[in-house]
Enzyme design. Structure first.
Site, PDB file in Angstrom:
ATOM      1  N   ASP A 197     -12.774  13.445  41.659  1.00 28.03           N
ATOM      2  CA  ASP A 197     -11.688  12.490  41.443  1.00 28.03           C
ATOM      3  C   ASP A 197     -10.380  13.247  41.256  1.00 28.03           C
ATOM      4  OD1 ASP A 197     -10.265  10.032  40.581  1.00 28.03           O
ATOM      5  OD2 ASP A 197     -12.274   9.208  40.335  1.00 28.03           O
ATOM      6  N   HIS A 242      -6.531   8.094  37.192  1.00 30.18           N
ATOM      7  CA  HIS A 242      -7.715   7.550  37.861  1.00 30.18           C
ATOM      8  C   HIS A 242      -8.996   8.251  37.421  1.00 30.18           C
ATOM      9  CE1 HIS A 242     -10.420   6.551  41.279  1.00 30.18           C
ATOM     10  NE2 HIS A 242      -9.679   5.464  41.392  1.00 30.18           N
ATOM     11  N   SER A 428     -13.573   1.462  41.992  1.00 31.81           N
ATOM     12  CA  SER A 428     -13.558   2.763  41.324  1.00 31.81           C
ATOM     13  C   SER A 428     -14.051   2.646  39.894  1.00 31.81           C
ATOM     14  CB  SER A 428     -12.140   3.335  41.311  1.00 31.81           C
ATOM     15  OG  SER A 428     -11.732   3.760  42.578  1.00 31.81           O
TER      16      SER A 428
END
Length: 466
Positions: A197, A242, A428
């Site tokens: 990620d 994220h 996600s």
């Protein structure tokens, strides 16, 4: 035809034929034709000899060989195949590099391939090498960006209190019945979760203590727990929230604020997706899968190998990846053959279809694609943004159900960079919930194979019929 299931229970408890030599992928050929002779093009060169470890793994599983030993056999075999078959080509590339016709050469073993950045003429010559099977463009990749992000005004210092008995948890954790499994004594302790990620905030109160790099055995080797091939940092950091947010949903849990499905699991991370100002390509993904499969580079050790790796990223046709693109398939298969369960977010493209490689359906287990539902709604409705099937990426091109499973992905509260908390929506956010489920299962039954983990998850899910 589609099936959306939500995880609502966690139960206990050789060489293949290669492509004809000299084949340049049509997409790459178009790029080469348009590139000036002196400019450099980044490519991935796949050799003819590709090790087929599936039959070996099946035999090992039938013989009840422990996962540790399977890992050593698979990784050693892949390494030996690459070392032996790449030798001639690498020697020739070294000569070309000395003549400044080749700018970068990077061999891989997770799949028998080499990154070669060179001029168009050199790339076309490489494709004609007798050891080469196929040459592709080294295409960019990106995360499946969340569709909604909101910072939590409470920040990192004003965490949500948990009621007596730990009953107050994030709705998504209740949706997958994680508290019931914690009550059985399974909290992820002794397991290891990984992800590819945008990096993770290693100082976040919900995640810092669970970073595997804090283990004294890693004191001189933080690179076994944190992979950063770009800036080569040695401590987890983030480029955007994220990666921190997704890891929080899998393994986060500061005192008084339960956000992770497996709060006592440890984690490692490859920060290679959507690095600000830095292009990420397939080569970065190959390096990351290779690292995840054997973080310390020693096939004889097993303490460093993660139980599961979740991937909240994917690629689309607009990025140069057609439907059913198989670029990542061999990396995924070989990592799972070595014992690391792989999970992919389905994507946030709604009825436009799944991202790659989540669209693959070559078997019941490849590749596991996760959709998003609203975990705060007792009917678990499918999120409108969640990529839907069916897929036709099957061995015979017939229709298949996708995604395979769903999990909470709407307004999920988790960790944010800088020590705070916030909500995000997207698939996600769904895949780390399933990764946490896998970690709880591996704590109970450490030798479950990736396929067995997936089958149990499918069998214990609720089919919503959506």
């Amino acid at each position: 035809m589609k099936r959306i299931a939500t995880v609502t229970a966690i139960s206990a408890l050789g060489v293949s034929a290669g492509t004809a030599a000299g084949e340049v992928d049509p997409g790459l050929q178009e790029i080469l034709d348009q590139t000036p002779d002196h400019e450099i093009v980044s490519t991935l060169v796949f050799l003819q000899q590709q090790e087929d470890v599936q039959a070996t793994v099946q035999a090992l599983r039938e013989a009840n060989v422990p996962r540790r030993d399977q890992h050593q056999i698979v990784v050693t075999t892949l390494r030996e195949t690459a070392e032996e078959s790449q030798a001639n080509l690498l020697a020739e590339l070294d000569l070309l590099a000395a003549g400044q016709q080749v700018e970068n050469v990077q061999p891989f073993w997770i799949t028998n391939s080499i990154r070669v950045d060179a001029t168009p003429a050199v790339i076309e010559d490489i494709a004609d090498h007798p050891d080469v099977g196929h040459v592709f463009f080294n295409v960019p990749i990106e995360s499946a960006n969340p569709v909604d992000v909101q910072e939590d005004p409470r920040g990192g210092d004003n965490v949500k209190p948990i009621a007596a008995g730990g009953a107050s948890v994030e709705p998504g954790l209740d949706a997958v019945n994680a508290p019931d499994v914690w009550a059985m004594g399974y909290t992820g302790e002794g397991t290891l979760i990984s992800s590819l990620d945008t990096g993770v905030d290693g100082n976040h109160p919900a995640l810092g203590n669970n970073w595997r790099g804090n283990d004294p055995a890693y004191s001189n080797n933080p690179e076994w727990a944190w992979f950063d091939p770009v800036t080569e940092t040695t401590f987890p950091q983030a480029w955007g929230s994220h990666g921190t947010h997704t890891m929080g949903s899998a393994a986060g849990g500061a005192p008084g604020d339960q956000i992770g499905v497996a709060p006592d699991a440890q984690w490692i991370h490859a920060g290679v997706i959507d690095r600000q100002g830095i292009d990420q390509t397939v080569a970065d993904a190959i390096l990351s899968f290779q690292w995840v499969t054997d973080p310390d580079g020693d096939p004889t050790t097993f303490f460093d190998v993660p139980d599961v790796c979740f991937n909240s990223w994917g690629v689309t046709s607009s990025m140069g990846y057609p439907e059913c693109d198989d670029t990542f398939w061999s990396f995924i298969d070989n990592a799972e053959a070595a014992g690391v369960m792989m999970i992919f977010s389905a994507g946030n493209e709604g009825t436009s279809g799944l991202r790659r490689p989540a669209d693959r359906a070559t078997s019941d287990f490849r590749n596991m694609a996760v959709a998003a539902v609203d975990g705060a709604d007792s009917s678990w409705p499918l999120a409108g943004f969640s990529s839907q099937g069916p897929t036709f990426c099957t061995p015979d091109g017939s229709e298949a159900i996708k995604p395979d499973i769903s999990a909470p992905g709407v307004d999920v509260r988790s960790a944010m960079d800088g020590g705070g908390y916030g909500t995000m929506s997207g698939t996600s956010m769904s895949s780390p919930h399933v990764a946490g489920v896998a970690a709880l299962m591996r704590q109970a039954c450490p030798d479950l194979s990736p396929d067995e983990l997936k089958q149990i998850i499918y069998d214990t899910a609720v089919d919503l019929g959506q």
